[in-house]
Design an enzyme around this catalytic site. Structure first.
Site, PDB file in Angstrom:
ATOM      1  N   GLU A 437       0.842  -1.187   0.000  1.00  7.87           N
ATOM      2  CA  GLU A 437       0.000   0.000   0.000  1.00  7.87           C
ATOM      3  C   GLU A 437       0.887   1.250   0.000  1.00  7.87           C
ATOM      4  O   GLU A 437       1.681   1.455   0.893  1.00  7.87           O
ATOM      5  CB  GLU A 437      -0.855  -0.067   1.273  1.00  7.87           C
ATOM      6  CG  GLU A 437      -1.628   1.152   1.617  1.00  7.87           C
ATOM      7  CD  GLU A 437      -2.274   1.007   3.007  1.00  7.87           C
ATOM      8  OE1 GLU A 437      -2.088  -0.029   3.683  1.00  7.87           O
ATOM      9  OE2 GLU A 437      -2.957   1.952   3.408  1.00  7.87           O
ATOM     10  N   ASP A 510      -1.056  -1.479   5.906  1.00  6.34           N
ATOM     11  CA  ASP A 510      -1.049  -1.026   7.298  1.00  6.34           C
ATOM     12  C   ASP A 510      -2.134  -1.747   8.078  1.00  6.34           C
ATOM     13  O   ASP A 510      -3.098  -2.228   7.507  1.00  6.34           O
ATOM     14  CB  ASP A 510      -1.319   0.485   7.356  1.00  6.34           C
ATOM     15  CG  ASP A 510      -0.109   1.279   6.884  1.00  6.34           C
ATOM     16  OD1 ASP A 510       1.016   0.735   6.944  1.00  6.34           O
ATOM     17  OD2 ASP A 510      -0.302   2.428   6.450  1.00  6.34           O
TER      18      ASP A 510
END
Ligand code: 0RA
Length: 644
Positions: A437, A510
């Site tokens: 990400e 995350d």
């Protein structure tokens, strides 16, 4: 009277049961939680047969505090009379003799069946205790068994109404055989719901008497959980229920039931505004997750009938032809078959192999669907409009793809996305693709990785929600097309596992809400477009540590609070503890040490059970309807696992 000495016949019986205990997996599939639950399905099937025979109306299933399970029905009751050959009560023969499952009355009605259809005797052999109680003739008969061996003779233990009839089976799974004896309420509820959809009118009441309040949380009275499943509408209610997270484009489902050549087929179909195809097949109540000839027959009829109708009514222009994928965009369908000799094939034995079924279902469905469309022109029209839109989107996507292909043919380069930092090794079995990400974490990952075997693909921003986009739009999005190109297999009918470029595809996000969302979007993409990669175990989730500990100049990591405690005790003295918030907080080396080094990292392999639950999970997670999604997220909020 009943004899108590054991004859030669009884010895054969004992040998049969020993075989079951020696190789339980051969009879019950496995000795893990799946096998454990198969014990319940096996017992339940006998009660469902009594409903199919037109006798039983209600089955009560109770999970007791000690994890024993009661299955009670109001069927005819297991026979209790003396068996003519064995000279023992029929009940005892049914419970103690392997494969005595074939009922004595040579029944032809009963076509339900668990995975193995092995019957009550296998469950008895794998139980520390089984007690069978039968009500009939105004009496209650009972006998108990330990690992399939009678503890004593069948006895009359009481009186009852002359009209009362039924069987009550209580069993305690043998904990020396099963790796777990803890029954899962949700697994049982899901199965029973399905059973009731497939058997219109049958009522199943599930009760959990175990204290379900969390440990250390003293809520006083133990909570009693209970669910009742009962659907008069059967399959029609089933498709509506499957569509509860979608927006149907016609209210009344298409429905037919036909009988032909000894095959009973029931089909319900309802289209929604989604882009998925969700066709669930059942053969003798077994969910044929891998499809088979019944599903092929239905699909073939559907494509032909919808094309013919569209052409006849002038909705399709001359020469316009809908493909199977066009007519199945947004379809939710259930096909349930009752046949006498199903042949199950495939890896998990959930693919119907009987070749004659394809033609039988095709012709049944052609006639029934044709009738339905003629009789319901409004429904027919919305379906044709939807399929025509799919056709247009497909043609537009093809044009765009051809354009790209021409550009590629002119240009140079590998055709791989520019963002991909590939690995140097082409030994597929060793290589890994990290989907990361954000560009910044992507940079860290590139710095920290083992570049020989680890490739990095950073994602910029959000991935398109494929649950809400048509295939042309989804595959046309840069993000998704990059990802599919990097993986190499292509999608849909072009999917080719031999072109897979990495053995492991690892999602690294995350641990916050955004990360969860991206993870869900990626898993939805994989599930809808390359489910084979999940099935074959190629998809993983990276698990970054939750805590960072600092003692002096050295850093340590912990993944759970238990580990944190242990580590702190181990280190002693002054330890600084902080929470890792995002991948961005780590430098190259930390990311390698904690999350990427194959020797020390943690990965979760993504798995799906398939069938009804998998589709529900993803349409719930990413679909249009918000309320059930909230329920899903709340229900699962405490689960760290992503194993869908
Ligand atoms: C054999 C024959 C008959 C019924 C059953 C077994 C039977 C078994 C189970 C197990 C759980 N519930 C059950 N209900 C019935 C037919 C008996 C007859 O025709 O009277």
């Amino acid at each position: 009277m009943i004899k108590t000495d054991y004859s030669a016949k009884d010895i054969t019986v004992l040998e049969g049961l020993e075989a079951v205990r020696k190789r339980p997996s051969m009879y019950i599939g496995s000795t893990d939680k799946y096998g454990l639950h198969h014990m319940v399905w096996e017992v339940l099937d006998n009660s469902v047969d009594e409903h199919m025979a037109g006798i039983a109306t209600t089955i009560k299933v109770t999970i007791n505090k000690d994890n024993s399970v009661i299955v009670e029905d109001d069927g005819r009751g297991m026979p209790v009379d003396l068996h003519p050959i064995y000279k023992r009560p029929a009940m005892e023969i049914i419970v103690t003799k392997l494969h005595a499952g074939g009922k004595f009355d040579n029944k032809t009605y009963a076509v339900s069946g668990g995975l193995h259809g092995v019957g009550i005797s296998v469950v008895a052999a794998l139980s520390n205790n089984m007690t069978v109680e039968v009500k009939k003739n105004g009496k209650v008969y009972s006998q108990s068994y330990k690992i399939g061996i009678p503890k004593g003779d069948m006895k009359i233990i009481g009186k009852t109404d002359l009209e009362a009839h039924g069987t009550k089976i209580t069993f305690t799974a043998d904990d020396s055989i099963f790796s777990t004896t803890n029954f899962d309420y949700k697994t049982m509820a899901t199965r029973f719901r399905e059973t009731c959809f497939l058997n219109a009118g049958l009522k199943i009441v599930l009760k959990d008497l175990r204290d379900s309040a969390p440990k250390g949380h003293d809520s006083g009275e133990p909570k009693e959980k209970s669910s009742t499943f009962h659907y008069q509408g059967g399959l029609i209610e089933f498709v509506k229920w499957l569509n509860k997270t979608r927006k149907p484009i016609h209210q009344k489902p298409i429905y037919f039931r036909r009988e032909d050549n000894g095959v009973i087929a029931e089909v319900a179909i309802q289209y929604s505004d989604s882009y998925n195809e969700n066709i669930q097949g059942f053969v003798n109540t077994i969910n044929t997750i891998e499809g088979g000839t019944h599903v092929i027959g239905l699909k073939s009829a559907l494509t032909r009938v919808i094309n013919d109708y569209g052409t006849k009514k002038g909705i399709l222009k001359k020469g316009q032809k809908l493909t199977g994928n066009d007519v199945r965009e947004g379809i939710t369908a259930v096909i349930s078959l009752k046949i006498s000799d199903p042949q199950f094939e495939g890896q998990t034995k959930t693919k119907l192999g009987n070749s004659e079924i394809k033609g039988i279902i095709d012709s049944m469905a052609t006639s029934a669907l044709g009738d339905f469309l003629e009789e319901n022109p409004t429904v027919a029209k919305v379906i044709l409009i939807k399929a025509s839109a799919a056709l247009k989107a497909r043609e537009a996507a093809k044009k765009a793809k051809d354009l790209v292909r021409r550009k590629n043919a002119l240009g140079v380069g590998s055709g791989l996305p520019g963002k991909l930092a590939d690995c140097s090794s082409r030994k597929k079995e060793l290589t890994e693709l990290y989907i990361v990400e954000g560009d910044s974490a992507g940079g860290t990952a590139k710095g920290g990785r083992n570049r020989e075997i680890q490739a990095i693909l950073p994602l910029r921003g959000k991935v398109l929600n494929v649950e809400k986009s048509n295939p042309a739009k989804a595959l046309g999005s840069e993000q998704i097309s990059n990802l599919i190109t990097a993986i190499g297999t292509s999608v849909g009918d072009n999917f080719d596992i031999s072109k897979l470029r990495y053995n492991k595809i690892i999602i690294m996000t995350d641990a916050d809400v955004d990360g969860q969302h991206i993870k869900a979007l990626l898993l939805t993409l994989f599930f809808r477009y390359v489910p084979q990669l999940i099935e074959e175990g190629h998809i993983f989730i990276a698990v970054p540590p939750f805590y960072k500990l600092k003692k002096g100049t050295k850093d340590y990591y912990a993944y759970t609070s238990d580990e944190l405690k242990k580590k702190m005790d181990e280190l002693g003295g002054k330890v600084e503890v902080s929470r890792f918030k995002g991948l961005g907080e780590m430098n190259d080396e930390q990311l390698w040490n904690t999350t990427m080094n194959p020797k020390t990292r943690r990965l979760k392999q993504v798995s799906i059970e398939g069938g009804v639950i998998a589709d529900e999970t993803f349409s719930l997670l990413m679909g249009d309807v918000v309320a059930p999604r909230r329920a899903f997220i709340e229900e699962n909020a405490d689960k760290a696992e992503v194993d869908l």
